[in-house]
Design an enzyme around this catalytic site. Structure first.
Site, PDB file in Angstrom:
ATOM      1  N   GLY A 178      29.317  -5.727 -23.527  1.00 41.60           N
ATOM      2  CA  GLY A 178      30.300  -5.929 -22.467  1.00 41.60           C
ATOM      3  C   GLY A 178      30.636  -4.612 -21.788  1.00 41.60           C
ATOM      4  O   GLY A 178      30.648  -4.514 -20.557  1.00 41.60           O
ATOM      5  N   ASP A 179      30.881  -3.580 -22.595  1.00 36.28           N
ATOM      6  CA  ASP A 179      31.238  -2.265 -22.032  1.00 36.28           C
ATOM      7  C   ASP A 179      30.117  -1.751 -21.145  1.00 36.28           C
ATOM      8  O   ASP A 179      30.342  -1.251 -20.053  1.00 36.28           O
ATOM      9  CB  ASP A 179      31.472  -1.248 -23.160  1.00 36.28           C
TER      10      ASP A 179
ATOM     11  N   SER B 182      27.709  -8.192 -28.462  1.00 30.92           N
ATOM     12  CA  SER B 182      28.696  -7.283 -29.052  1.00 30.92           C
ATOM     13  C   SER B 182      29.605  -6.725 -27.970  1.00 30.92           C
ATOM     14  O   SER B 182      29.338  -6.859 -26.775  1.00 30.92           O
ATOM     15  CB  SER B 182      27.973  -6.129 -29.753  1.00 30.92           C
ATOM     16  N   LYS B 183      30.660  -6.093 -28.438  1.00 29.88           N
ATOM     17  CA  LYS B 183      31.599  -5.484 -27.492  1.00 29.88           C
ATOM     18  C   LYS B 183      30.878  -4.434 -26.648  1.00 29.88           C
ATOM     19  O   LYS B 183      31.146  -4.284 -25.463  1.00 29.88           O
ATOM     20  CB  LYS B 183      32.740  -4.846 -28.280  1.00 29.88           C
ATOM     21  N   ARG B 184      29.948  -3.748 -27.282  1.00 29.39           N
ATOM     22  CA  ARG B 184      29.213  -2.700 -26.555  1.00 29.39           C
ATOM     23  C   ARG B 184      28.434  -3.254 -25.353  1.00 29.39           C
ATOM     24  O   ARG B 184      28.341  -2.629 -24.315  1.00 29.39           O
ATOM     25  CB  ARG B 184      28.270  -1.939 -27.494  1.00 29.39           C
TER      26      ARG B 184
END
Ligand code: GLU
Length: 511
Positions: A268-269, A264-266
């Site tokens: 990556g963050d 998920s994008k999270r």
């Protein structure tokens, strides 16, 4: 054999996820492998989820990645338009055809009535609160209302949807090119809305109708669409198009770096890597997300990395150009299980591709970076610098930070380092070396090395012992590319100046 026609069919609901780029890539490779056509269709029927700029983002991402669209939004083609919102007028007739054939029905239920159904089912402890086989006969639709009433409501334009009528007691089968036989009991499916009350088709109807009209032969898409596939099979059947139903291939998920759950994008963050191809700024919230392009990844490296996330060539080969991928790609070699997203591997690929770039090109990039610092240097020198550096960096934006010492004299080394490493002997050797350099005519790396060795030997210590102090004097760093090659580039005057500068600071610390 019919000509292969595949499509990438994203919805412009935000930035294209990296998994979407992989889906597009696999479609593209498959099309090229079979001399087929790669189509881009924009599935924008869900107006509520439309995000401005997302379509442009998708197109730019594919262009950057080198995934060429033969037909569709952009280049156009015989089945234009390729944006579903512009094809609105096409879908209703097919939904009605399904109603007449008994595969779909009109439903007039209001929001309140639908809520009531959900609540009833919830109270009764039903696992799923769906409109379907067991509930449809209690609702207000063309299966339960008298024909004349249905006619009246339709003529009056009463708000309604068209729903797919899932057959009872059937095992729906489909053959997936990756997963083999997939079967679903019709009882598990609900009567999906095909046409909404605003006159727009839903994903299922528009997707199937367009795949048929655009003569798609293979549907290659993410695993998240596998649950929709049986509904699509029913639609092909209901529309009498079974003969020309495309073949399905559902790609494995991209998994988190630890292999547990969907990337998920999270993730990556949290771990500091991009999950989108390009930088993206959310037009509503202003939130920014990093992209692979701006993070310094070369498109060839990203493509190579993505190609191997879920597909394997069956050999040890890891580096593949796009042409080599086309030659080797096959759906049979795509795995069923999810592919772990290992950013270290992406970085490794970037290193490999960066090394392949011509020195002159890297030198131009370094020249650009230096320009922003107001520094200009001869191209020939920059070429020598980048050829030293290119094995050691992952991204081109590291060129300047890694080569700063060529342009700026290093700061005074810190006290503790001097205390530890600059014994009287070391200083003696360095002073003698600086002396020797004064007289030296041949400033080649090899000769400089030889000179250091003989100088050290004369004073009774090994050249190895002075290497690191010398490196600190010349570069301010404790590690880096070949020191003698650095000295050669720095040149006589600068080497002597830097050694003497440090010696002058080192003196007070030793007895
Ligand atoms: N519009 C769907 C998506 O956003 C397409 C799925 C499919 O390829 O059928 O991914």
């Amino acid at each position: 054999m019919t000509k292969v026609r595949v499509r990438f069919a994203p919805s412009p609901t935000g930035p294209l996820h990296i998994g979407g780029v992989r889906t597009a890539l696999y479609n593209y490779l498959f099309a090229r492998r079979h001399g087929g056509t790669m189509i881009l269709r924009i599935e924008d029927t869900d107006q509520n989820r439309y995000v401005p700029g997302a379509e442009e983002y998708i197109i730019e991402s594919l262009r950057w990645a080198g995934i060429v669209i033969d037909e569709g939004v952009g280049p156009g083609g015989p089945h234009a338009p390729y944006r579903q919102s512009e094809r609105k007028h096409i879908y209703r007739q097919y939904a009605e055809q399904l109603v007449h054939a008994g595969y779909a029905y009109y439903a007039f239920d209001t929001e309140d009535e639908l809520d009531a159904l959900r609540n009833r089912l919830k109270e009764a402890g039903a696992e799923q609160q769906q409109y379907g086989i067991t509930t449809r006969m209690n609702m207000r639709n063309s299966l339960t209302l008298p024909a004349r009433e249905v006619q009246r409501l339709l003529t009056e334009n009463a708000p309604h949807v068209i729903r797919l009528k899932i057959p009872e007691g059937e095992v729906i089968k489909l053959h997936d090119l990756i997963r083999g036989e997939v079967t679903v009991h019709s009882e598990q499916l609900d009567d999906k809305v095909l046409m909404k009350s605003d006159g727009m088709p839903t994903y299922h109807l528009a997707n199937v109708v367009d795949d048929y009209l655009m003569e798609i032969t293979h549907v290659i898409r993410g695993e998240e669409w596998l649950p929709s596939a049986p509904l699509h099979v029913l639609l092909y059947r209901g529309l009498g198009w079974e003969e020309r139903m495309p073949q399905f291939a559902h790609l494995p998920l991209l998994l988190k770096p630890d292999g547990h759950g969907k990337l998920s994008k999270r993730d990556g963050d949290r771990m500091g890597f991009p999950v989108f191809p390009l930088n993206w700024t959310d037009p509503f919230t202003g939130e920014k997300s990093p992209g692979f392009r701006e993070a310094g990844y070369l498109p060839e490296a990203l493509i190579n990395f993505l190609a191997l996330l879920g597909w394997n060539p069956g050999t040890e080969q890891e580096l593949f150009s796009m042409t080599e991928l086309v030659e080797s790609f096959s759906l049979e070699r795509i795995s069923k299980s999810g592919a772990r997203f290992d950013i270290q591997k992406a970085r490794w690929f970037n290193q490999q591709y960066l090394r392949k770039l011509p020195d002159a090109q890297l030198a131009r990039q370094l020249a650009e970076q230096l320009k922003s610092e107001g520094i200009e240097q001869p191209e020939e020198k920059l070429i020598r610098i980048v050829s030293l550096l290119k094995e050691r960096i992952t991204f081109t934006h590291e060129l300047l930070p890694q080569s700063k010492f060529f342009f700026y004299a290093p700061p005074v080394p810190d006290d503790s380092f001097i205390r530890k490493k600059w014994s009287g002997q070391v200083q003696e050797v360095l002073a003698a070396y600086a002396q020797a350099l004064e007289e030296e005519k041949n400033f080649s790396a090899d000769n400089l090395k030889h000179l250091l060795e003989t100088t050290a030997q004369k004073l009774g210590i090994k050249a190895g012992q002075v290497m690191q102090p010398l490196r600190v004097a010349l570069t301010g760093e404790t590690a880096g590319p070949d020191l003698m090659a650095i000295a050669e580039i720095l040149g006589q005057k600068e080497c002597i100046r830097r050694i003497n500068f440090v010696l002058q600071y080192a003196k007070p610390f030793v007895s």
